[in-house]
Motif scaffolding. Sequence first.
Motif, PDB file in Angstrom:
ATOM      1  N   GLY A  45       4.838  -0.636   5.131  1.00 49.29           N
ATOM      2  CA  GLY A  45       4.201  -0.854   6.427  1.00 49.29           C
ATOM      3  C   GLY A  45       3.115  -1.905   6.301  1.00 49.29           C
ATOM      4  O   GLY A  45       2.646  -2.193   5.200  1.00 49.29           O
ATOM      5  N   VAL A  46       2.731  -2.483   7.428  1.00 44.81           N
ATOM      6  CA  VAL A  46       1.554  -3.362   7.462  1.00 44.81           C
ATOM      7  C   VAL A  46       0.526  -2.680   8.342  1.00 44.81           C
ATOM      8  O   VAL A  46       0.826  -2.326   9.493  1.00 44.81           O
ATOM      9  N   GLU A  47      -0.677  -2.480   7.816  1.00 44.66           N
ATOM     10  CA  GLU A  47      -1.674  -1.733   8.562  1.00 44.66           C
ATOM     11  C   GLU A  47      -3.078  -2.183   8.182  1.00 44.66           C
ATOM     12  O   GLU A  47      -3.275  -2.797   7.136  1.00 44.66           O
ATOM     13  N   PRO A  48      -4.048  -1.873   9.025  1.00 46.85           N
ATOM     14  CA  PRO A  48      -5.435  -2.258   8.723  1.00 46.85           C
ATOM     15  C   PRO A  48      -6.000  -1.451   7.566  1.00 46.85           C
ATOM     16  O   PRO A  48      -5.618  -0.297   7.334  1.00 46.85           O
ATOM     17  N   LEU A  49      -6.921  -2.082   6.855  1.00 51.13           N
ATOM     18  CA  LEU A  49      -7.681  -1.386   5.813  1.00 51.13           C
ATOM     19  C   LEU A  49      -8.945  -0.813   6.444  1.00 51.13           C
ATOM     20  O   LEU A  49      -9.540  -1.411   7.327  1.00 51.13           O
ATOM     21  N   VAL A  50      -9.310   0.378   5.981  1.00 51.59           N
ATOM     22  CA  VAL A  50     -10.486   1.067   6.521  1.00 51.59           C
ATOM     23  C   VAL A  50     -11.425   1.405   5.356  1.00 51.59           C
ATOM     24  O   VAL A  50     -11.005   1.428   4.209  1.00 51.59           O
ATOM     25  N   ILE A  68      12.823   2.788   6.334  1.00 57.51           N
ATOM     26  CA  ILE A  68      11.702   2.676   5.386  1.00 57.51           C
ATOM     27  C   ILE A  68      10.392   2.338   6.087  1.00 57.51           C
ATOM     28  O   ILE A  68       9.327   2.426   5.484  1.00 57.51           O
ATOM     29  N   LEU A  69      10.456   1.973   7.361  1.00 51.58           N
ATOM     30  CA  LEU A  69       9.230   1.655   8.102  1.00 51.58           C
ATOM     31  C   LEU A  69       8.639   2.879   8.775  1.00 51.58           C
ATOM     32  O   LEU A  69       7.519   2.838   9.275  1.00 51.58           O
ATOM     33  N   GLY A  70       9.385   3.994   8.817  1.00 50.86           N
ATOM     34  CA  GLY A  70       8.849   5.214   9.402  1.00 50.86           C
ATOM     35  C   GLY A  70       8.121   6.021   8.342  1.00 50.86           C
ATOM     36  O   GLY A  70       8.133   5.682   7.163  1.00 50.86           O
ATOM     37  N   THR A  71       7.466   7.080   8.784  1.00 53.23           N
ATOM     38  CA  THR A  71       6.871   7.980   7.797  1.00 53.23           C
ATOM     39  C   THR A  71       7.985   8.837   7.210  1.00 53.23           C
ATOM     40  O   THR A  71       9.099   8.885   7.726  1.00 53.23           O
ATOM     41  N   THR A  72       7.661   9.535   6.132  1.00 55.17           N
ATOM     42  CA  THR A  72       8.704  10.242   5.417  1.00 55.17           C
ATOM     43  C   THR A  72       9.262  11.415   6.204  1.00 55.17           C
ATOM     44  O   THR A  72      10.373  11.849   5.948  1.00 55.17           O
ATOM     45  N   SER A  73       8.518  11.932   7.149  1.00 52.16           N
ATOM     46  CA  SER A  73       9.008  13.128   7.840  1.00 52.16           C
ATOM     47  C   SER A  73       9.445  12.827   9.276  1.00 52.16           C
ATOM     48  O   SER A  73      10.052  13.658   9.914  1.00 52.16           O
ATOM     49  N   ASN A  74       9.129  11.656   9.776  1.00 51.38           N
ATOM     50  CA  ASN A  74       9.524  11.329  11.144  1.00 51.38           C
ATOM     51  C   ASN A  74      10.341  10.044  11.121  1.00 51.38           C
ATOM     52  O   ASN A  74       9.817   8.966  10.963  1.00 51.38           O
ATOM     53  N   ARG A  75      11.638  10.218  11.277  1.00 51.87           N
ATOM     54  CA  ARG A  75      12.514   9.054  11.183  1.00 51.87           C
ATOM     55  C   ARG A  75      12.696   8.348  12.512  1.00 51.87           C
ATOM     56  O   ARG A  75      13.541   7.483  12.650  1.00 51.87           O
ATOM     57  N   THR A  76      11.922   8.739  13.499  1.00 50.68           N
ATOM     58  CA  THR A  76      11.972   8.023  14.765  1.00 50.68           C
ATOM     59  C   THR A  76      11.246   6.698  14.600  1.00 50.68           C
ATOM     60  O   THR A  76      10.027   6.648  14.489  1.00 50.68           O
ATOM     61  N   ILE A  77      12.004   5.619  14.530  1.00 48.56           N
ATOM     62  CA  ILE A  77      11.416   4.312  14.318  1.00 48.56           C
ATOM     63  C   ILE A  77      11.093   3.702  15.673  1.00 48.56           C
ATOM     64  O   ILE A  77      11.968   3.584  16.540  1.00 48.56           O
ATOM     65  N   ALA A  78       9.828   3.346  15.860  1.00 50.14           N
ATOM     66  CA  ALA A  78       9.412   2.779  17.139  1.00 50.14           C
ATOM     67  C   ALA A  78      10.202   1.509  17.433  1.00 50.14           C
ATOM     68  O   ALA A  78      10.545   0.750  16.527  1.00 50.14           O
ATOM     69  N   GLU A 114       7.745  -6.222  14.463  1.00 51.70           N
ATOM     70  CA  GLU A 114       6.303  -6.226  14.227  1.00 51.70           C
ATOM     71  C   GLU A 114       5.998  -6.370  12.738  1.00 51.70           C
ATOM     72  O   GLU A 114       5.134  -7.149  12.337  1.00 51.70           O
ATOM     73  N   PHE A 115       6.723  -5.606  11.923  1.00 52.48           N
ATOM     74  CA  PHE A 115       6.529  -5.682  10.474  1.00 52.48           C
ATOM     75  C   PHE A 115       6.776  -7.107   9.990  1.00 52.48           C
ATOM     76  O   PHE A 115       5.989  -7.666   9.222  1.00 52.48           O
ATOM     77  N   THR A 116       7.861  -7.697  10.469  1.00 50.20           N
ATOM     78  CA  THR A 116       8.220  -9.054  10.055  1.00 50.20           C
ATOM     79  C   THR A 116       7.159 -10.058  10.487  1.00 50.20           C
ATOM     80  O   THR A 116       6.730 -10.915   9.704  1.00 50.20           O
ATOM     81  N   PRO A 173      -9.151  -6.473   7.907  1.00 48.45           N
ATOM     82  CA  PRO A 173      -8.147  -6.990   6.977  1.00 48.45           C
ATOM     83  C   PRO A 173      -6.913  -6.097   6.961  1.00 48.45           C
ATOM     84  O   PRO A 173      -7.000  -4.882   7.147  1.00 48.45           O
ATOM     85  N   LEU A 174      -5.781  -6.722   6.755  1.00 48.30           N
ATOM     86  CA  LEU A 174      -4.510  -6.003   6.743  1.00 48.30           C
ATOM     87  C   LEU A 174      -3.985  -5.900   5.314  1.00 48.30           C
ATOM     88  O   LEU A 174      -4.368  -6.665   4.432  1.00 48.30           O
ATOM     89  N   ALA A 175      -3.099  -4.938   5.129  1.00 52.70           N
ATOM     90  CA  ALA A 175      -2.442  -4.792   3.827  1.00 52.70           C
ATOM     91  C   ALA A 175      -1.002  -4.351   4.041  1.00 52.70           C
ATOM     92  O   ALA A 175      -0.676  -3.688   5.029  1.00 52.70           O
ATOM     93  N   LEU A 176      -0.160  -4.755   3.120  1.00 54.23           N
ATOM     94  CA  LEU A 176       1.181  -4.183   3.029  1.00 54.23           C
ATOM     95  C   LEU A 176       1.030  -2.876   2.262  1.00 54.23           C
ATOM     96  O   LEU A 176       0.660  -2.877   1.092  1.00 54.23           O
ATOM     97  N   SER A 177       1.274  -1.758   2.947  1.00 56.26           N
ATOM     98  CA  SER A 177       1.151  -0.459   2.280  1.00 56.26           C
ATOM     99  C   SER A 177       2.527  -0.007   1.805  1.00 56.26           C
ATOM    100  O   SER A 177       3.538  -0.268   2.453  1.00 56.26           O
TER     101      SER A 177
END
Length: 331
Positions: free
Chosen positions: A153-158, A33-43, A49-51, A92-96
């Motif tokens: 995911g947790v990511e910056p807001l733009v 669930i932390l990857g994008t929908t089309s790329n299941r390669t989880i870094a 990092e998410f935690t 600022p960060l957000a849980l997306s």
Amino acid sequence: MPELPEVESVASGLRTWAAGRRVTGVRVFDPRILGTTSNRTIAAGAVEEFTELLTGREIAAVERRGKFLWLPLAPERGPWRPGRAVDPSGPPLALSVHLGMSGQFRVHTPADPLHRHTRAVLDLAGPGPAEADPAAPPTELRFLDQRIFGHLGVEPLVPDPHRPGAQPDGTAGLVPGSAAHIAPDPLEPGFDLEAVGRRIQRKRTALKVALLDQTTVSGIGNIYADEALFAAGIHPLAPAGSTRISRIRAVLAAADAVMRSSLEQGGTSFDALYVHVNGDSGYFARSLQVYGRTGRPCPRCGTPITRLTVGGRSSHVCPACQRPPRRARIG
DNA sequence: CTTCAACCCTGGCAGC
DNA sequence: TGCTGCCAGGGTTGAA
């Protein structure tokens, strides 16, 4: 299948149950669930990092555009020091969040058994909603997703590229980078129906395909596209480029109306794949005019509803109320 | 630039 | 009964 009304219902539940509370613990049961929908390669280290980015942070608000959700995190208190995960002087960060096909948020107490589709759990602390039982407020926010098309995911807001020149006020006017390409939805105050209509008319696709393009107008999915086209009396295969602008405006207005009406009834639930954060179903399924009603009479004229494929998606039409375009074309 | 088709995923169901 | 194959449809990606 969550579309705009269903996602807004979930957002409403999160505003009640999660906004203003602090994440005290994070458990990820399925890293996909932390990857994008089309790329299941989880870094490597994605779960860690998410935690780390989420633990200890306060959920400041719950925002939505189309089918995308994000929960801006309050600035971290105290001075930043090297080695600390989050620099408060940074963006600022957000849980997306995207629910995909089958994502759900459910509020639970820790004693509740875990559903087998639970992919992540956030422990929440702090005051719960006023209407909750103060003796035993649910303190777990669980993310369930049968098909794992959803995403956290947790990511910056733009800055919002669709509101150029707007001055961000706190986290208002900001969007997650992963949703920056998503167009405003019809329920947003600044939605420009005229401009969207003109843009749709410049497309060379079937009208329904244009309605489903989230970079043109967001929030409309397969259900509400079919319902809006029926309400406007337009066939889904009508070429966008040769449809009168008045009819394009009409179908956009119909999409707005049908989604607002659905929202008032808590969204559309066909089965257990879409429910509110408390497990309740929405009631709009009984109001659907054509979607999923193949072979049943058109509520307007009685002609049996037929099903066809447009843009790879099933489409439901009344062949009498929605006249096919003169020149049959491929979806 | 726009458009299109493959891909990601699980569970339910039809067909054998 | 148990297997196989197909379908549902959000979104992303890369090719044409």
